[in-house]
Design a protein around this motif. Structure first.
Motif, PDB file in Angstrom:
ATOM      1  N   ILE A  43       0.857  -1.192   0.000  1.00  0.00           N
ATOM      2  CA  ILE A  43       0.000   0.000   0.000  1.00  0.00           C
ATOM      3  C   ILE A  43       0.891   1.239   0.000  1.00  0.00           C
ATOM      4  CG2 ILE A  43      -1.677   1.312   1.351  1.00  0.00           C
ATOM      5  CD1 ILE A  43      -2.739  -1.459   2.338  1.00  0.00           C
ATOM      6  N   GLY A  44       1.926   1.187   0.822  1.00  0.00           N
ATOM      7  CA  GLY A  44       2.926   2.252   0.880  1.00  0.00           C
ATOM      8  C   GLY A  44       4.197   1.790   0.203  1.00  0.00           C
ATOM      9  N   PRO A  45       5.165   2.673   0.091  1.00  0.00           N
ATOM     10  CA  PRO A  45       6.405   2.331  -0.598  1.00  0.00           C
ATOM     11  C   PRO A  45       7.224   1.290   0.158  1.00  0.00           C
ATOM     12  CG  PRO A  45       6.662   4.407   0.545  1.00  0.00           C
ATOM     13  CD  PRO A  45       5.208   4.030   0.664  1.00  0.00           C
ATOM     14  N   GLY A  46       8.070   0.580  -0.581  1.00  0.00           N
ATOM     15  CA  GLY A  46       9.032  -0.314   0.044  1.00  0.00           C
ATOM     16  C   GLY A  46      10.047   0.510   0.816  1.00  0.00           C
ATOM     17  N   TYR A  47      10.506  -0.026   1.922  1.00  0.00           N
ATOM     18  CA  TYR A  47      11.441   0.723   2.755  1.00  0.00           C
ATOM     19  C   TYR A  47      12.755   1.018   2.042  1.00  0.00           C
ATOM     20  CZ  TYR A  47       8.398   0.201   6.807  1.00  0.00           C
ATOM     21  OH  TYR A  47       7.356   0.269   7.682  1.00  0.00           O
ATOM     22  N   LYS A  48      13.201   0.120   1.173  1.00  0.00           N
ATOM     23  CA  LYS A  48      14.433   0.399   0.428  1.00  0.00           C
ATOM     24  C   LYS A  48      14.239   1.588  -0.504  1.00  0.00           C
ATOM     25  CE  LYS A  48      16.731  -4.036   0.755  1.00  0.00           C
ATOM     26  NZ  LYS A  48      17.306  -5.178   0.029  1.00  0.00           N
ATOM     27  N   ASP A  49      13.035   1.733  -1.074  1.00  0.00           N
ATOM     28  CA  ASP A  49      12.739   2.892  -1.916  1.00  0.00           C
ATOM     29  C   ASP A  49      12.762   4.183  -1.099  1.00  0.00           C
ATOM     30  OD1 ASP A  49      12.455   1.301  -4.182  1.00  0.00           O
ATOM     31  OD2 ASP A  49      10.284   1.084  -3.910  1.00  0.00           O
ATOM     32  N   VAL A  50      12.276   4.101   0.122  1.00  0.00           N
ATOM     33  CA  VAL A  50      12.310   5.273   1.014  1.00  0.00           C
ATOM     34  C   VAL A  50      13.764   5.648   1.301  1.00  0.00           C
ATOM     35  CG1 VAL A  50      11.689   6.162   3.301  1.00  0.00           C
ATOM     36  CG2 VAL A  50      10.070   4.713   2.044  1.00  0.00           C
ATOM     37  N   ALA A  51      14.586   4.651   1.585  1.00  0.00           N
ATOM     38  CA  ALA A  51      16.005   4.911   1.871  1.00  0.00           C
ATOM     39  C   ALA A  51      16.690   5.568   0.680  1.00  0.00           C
ATOM     40  CB  ALA A  51      16.710   3.608   2.249  1.00  0.00           C
ATOM     41  N   VAL A  52      16.378   5.105  -0.531  1.00  0.00           N
ATOM     42  CA  VAL A  52      16.979   5.685  -1.742  1.00  0.00           C
ATOM     43  C   VAL A  52      16.504   7.125  -1.934  1.00  0.00           C
ATOM     44  CG1 VAL A  52      16.997   5.556  -4.269  1.00  0.00           C
ATOM     45  CG2 VAL A  52      17.369   3.490  -2.920  1.00  0.00           C
ATOM     46  N   LYS A  53      15.207   7.357  -1.755  1.00  0.00           N
ATOM     47  CA  LYS A  53      14.655   8.699  -1.957  1.00  0.00           C
ATOM     48  C   LYS A  53      15.313   9.726  -1.036  1.00  0.00           C
ATOM     49  CE  LYS A  53      10.347  11.334  -2.000  1.00  0.00           C
ATOM     50  NZ  LYS A  53       8.892  11.252  -2.057  1.00  0.00           N
ATOM     51  N   TYR A  54      15.593   9.347   0.192  1.00  0.00           N
ATOM     52  CA  TYR A  54      16.102  10.296   1.172  1.00  0.00           C
ATOM     53  C   TYR A  54      17.612  10.193   1.414  1.00  0.00           C
ATOM     54  CZ  TYR A  54      11.247  11.316   2.062  1.00  0.00           C
ATOM     55  OH  TYR A  54       9.945  11.696   1.909  1.00  0.00           O
ATOM     56  N   LYS A  55      18.302   9.367   0.624  1.00  0.00           N
ATOM     57  CA  LYS A  55      19.752   9.218   0.790  1.00  0.00           C
ATOM     58  C   LYS A  55      20.427  10.585   0.646  1.00  0.00           C
ATOM     59  CE  LYS A  55      23.741   6.682  -0.764  1.00  0.00           C
ATOM     60  NZ  LYS A  55      24.230   5.572  -1.564  1.00  0.00           N
ATOM     61  N   GLY A  56      21.259  10.908   1.601  1.00  0.00           N
ATOM     62  CA  GLY A  56      21.994  12.166   1.575  1.00  0.00           C
ATOM     63  C   GLY A  56      21.225  13.361   2.118  1.00  0.00           C
ATOM     64  N   ASN A  57      19.953  13.189   2.429  1.00  0.00           N
ATOM     65  CA  ASN A  57      19.142  14.268   2.978  1.00  0.00           C
ATOM     66  C   ASN A  57      19.378  14.323   4.486  1.00  0.00           C
ATOM     67  OD1 ASN A  57      17.046  15.801   4.127  1.00  0.00           O
ATOM     68  ND2 ASN A  57      15.653  15.288   2.461  1.00  0.00           N
ATOM     69  N   LYS A  58      19.960  15.397   4.954  1.00  0.00           N
ATOM     70  CA  LYS A  58      20.326  15.516   6.370  1.00  0.00           C
ATOM     71  C   LYS A  58      19.117  15.612   7.298  1.00  0.00           C
ATOM     72  CE  LYS A  58      24.760  17.400   5.286  1.00  0.00           C
ATOM     73  NZ  LYS A  58      25.746  18.423   5.392  1.00  0.00           N
ATOM     74  N   THR A  59      17.967  15.964   6.773  1.00  0.00           N
ATOM     75  CA  THR A  59      16.769  16.070   7.609  1.00  0.00           C
ATOM     76  C   THR A  59      15.848  14.849   7.459  1.00  0.00           C
ATOM     77  OG1 THR A  59      15.517  17.277   5.922  1.00  0.00           O
ATOM     78  CG2 THR A  59      16.836  18.589   7.468  1.00  0.00           C
ATOM     79  N   ALA A  60      16.310  13.851   6.736  1.00  0.00           N
ATOM     80  CA  ALA A  60      15.465  12.689   6.453  1.00  0.00           C
ATOM     81  C   ALA A  60      14.977  11.981   7.707  1.00  0.00           C
ATOM     82  CB  ALA A  60      16.205  11.711   5.548  1.00  0.00           C
ATOM     83  N   GLU A  61      15.874  11.756   8.652  1.00  0.00           N
ATOM     84  CA  GLU A  61      15.468  11.029   9.856  1.00  0.00           C
ATOM     85  C   GLU A  61      14.362  11.781  10.595  1.00  0.00           C
ATOM     86  OE1 GLU A  61      17.235   9.864  14.163  1.00  0.00           O
ATOM     87  OE2 GLU A  61      18.554   9.473  12.461  1.00  0.00           O
ATOM     88  N   ALA A  62      14.537  13.072  10.779  1.00  0.00           N
ATOM     89  CA  ALA A  62      13.525  13.872  11.476  1.00  0.00           C
ATOM     90  C   ALA A  62      12.207  13.879  10.705  1.00  0.00           C
ATOM     91  CB  ALA A  62      14.030  15.300  11.689  1.00  0.00           C
ATOM     92  N   MET A  63      12.279  13.978   9.377  1.00  0.00           N
ATOM     93  CA  MET A  63      11.053  13.954   8.557  1.00  0.00           C
ATOM     94  C   MET A  63      10.329  12.623   8.700  1.00  0.00           C
ATOM     95  SD  MET A  63      11.785  15.966   4.971  1.00  0.00           S
ATOM     96  CE  MET A  63      12.771  14.639   4.345  1.00  0.00           C
ATOM     97  N   LEU A  64      11.093  11.524   8.657  1.00  0.00           N
ATOM     98  CA  LEU A  64      10.466  10.207   8.783  1.00  0.00           C
ATOM     99  C   LEU A  64       9.857  10.006  10.165  1.00  0.00           C
ATOM    100  CD1 LEU A  64      12.922   7.833   6.891  1.00  0.00           C
ATOM    101  CD2 LEU A  64      10.683   8.654   6.151  1.00  0.00           C
ATOM    102  N   VAL A  65      10.539  10.474  11.192  1.00  0.00           N
ATOM    103  CA  VAL A  65       9.994  10.367  12.552  1.00  0.00           C
ATOM    104  C   VAL A  65       8.634  11.062  12.607  1.00  0.00           C
ATOM    105  CG1 VAL A  65      10.300  11.133  14.941  1.00  0.00           C
ATOM    106  CG2 VAL A  65      12.201  10.059  13.733  1.00  0.00           C
ATOM    107  N   GLN A  66       8.558  12.256  12.053  1.00  0.00           N
ATOM    108  CA  GLN A  66       7.294  12.994  12.063  1.00  0.00           C
ATOM    109  C   GLN A  66       6.226  12.280  11.229  1.00  0.00           C
ATOM    110  OE1 GLN A  66       6.519  15.678  14.094  1.00  0.00           O
ATOM    111  NE2 GLN A  66       8.468  14.958  14.906  1.00  0.00           N
ATOM    112  N   SER A  67       6.599  11.754  10.068  1.00  0.00           N
ATOM    113  CA  SER A  67       5.639  11.023   9.233  1.00  0.00           C
ATOM    114  C   SER A  67       5.133   9.773   9.930  1.00  0.00           C
ATOM    115  CB  SER A  67       6.274  10.636   7.892  1.00  0.00           C
ATOM    116  OG  SER A  67       6.480  11.766   7.096  1.00  0.00           O
TER     117      SER A  67
END
Length: 101
Positions: A43-67
């Motif tokens: 239903i949602g994206p695969g986690y590996k796809d999420v990791a690829v999308k946010y690779k190198g994004n310094k705020t990714a962890e905080a964004m994912l926590v909020q999501s």
């Protein structure tokens, strides 16, 4: 002293897979795997796809926590992700695990 360093390195090395497994178990326990899979879209994206999308994004962890905690809409299409009943610590553990894939 060398023996102590060897033991510390061995313990740390052994804990890495356990942490990854613990995070996968946490995702299962919190119901995340009802909508997500590690390798492919459900239903949602695969986690590996999420990791690829946010690779190198310094705020990714905080964004994912909020999501994870508050839900999100429109990041992966029209299907909204509902808020999840997790602690901030659990959300952080999940986010780190997802980004490590």
């Amino acid at each position: 002293m060398k023996a102590i360093k060897t033991v510390v390195v061995a313990v740390l090395a052994a804990s890495v897979p356990l942490t990854a497994m613990a995070s996968a178990d946490l995702a299962k326990a919190k119901g995340c795997l009802a909508c997500h899979n590690v390798d492919k879209k459900l239903i949602g994206p695969g986690y590996k796809d999420v990791a690829v999308k946010y690779k190198g994004n310094k705020t990714a962890e905080a964004m994912l926590v909020q999501s994870i905690m508050k839900g999100s809409t429109g990041k992966w299409g029209p299907m909204p992700m509902p808020p999840n009943n997790v602690t901030e610590a659990d959300a952080k553990t999940l986010a780190k695990w997802i980004l490590s894939l």
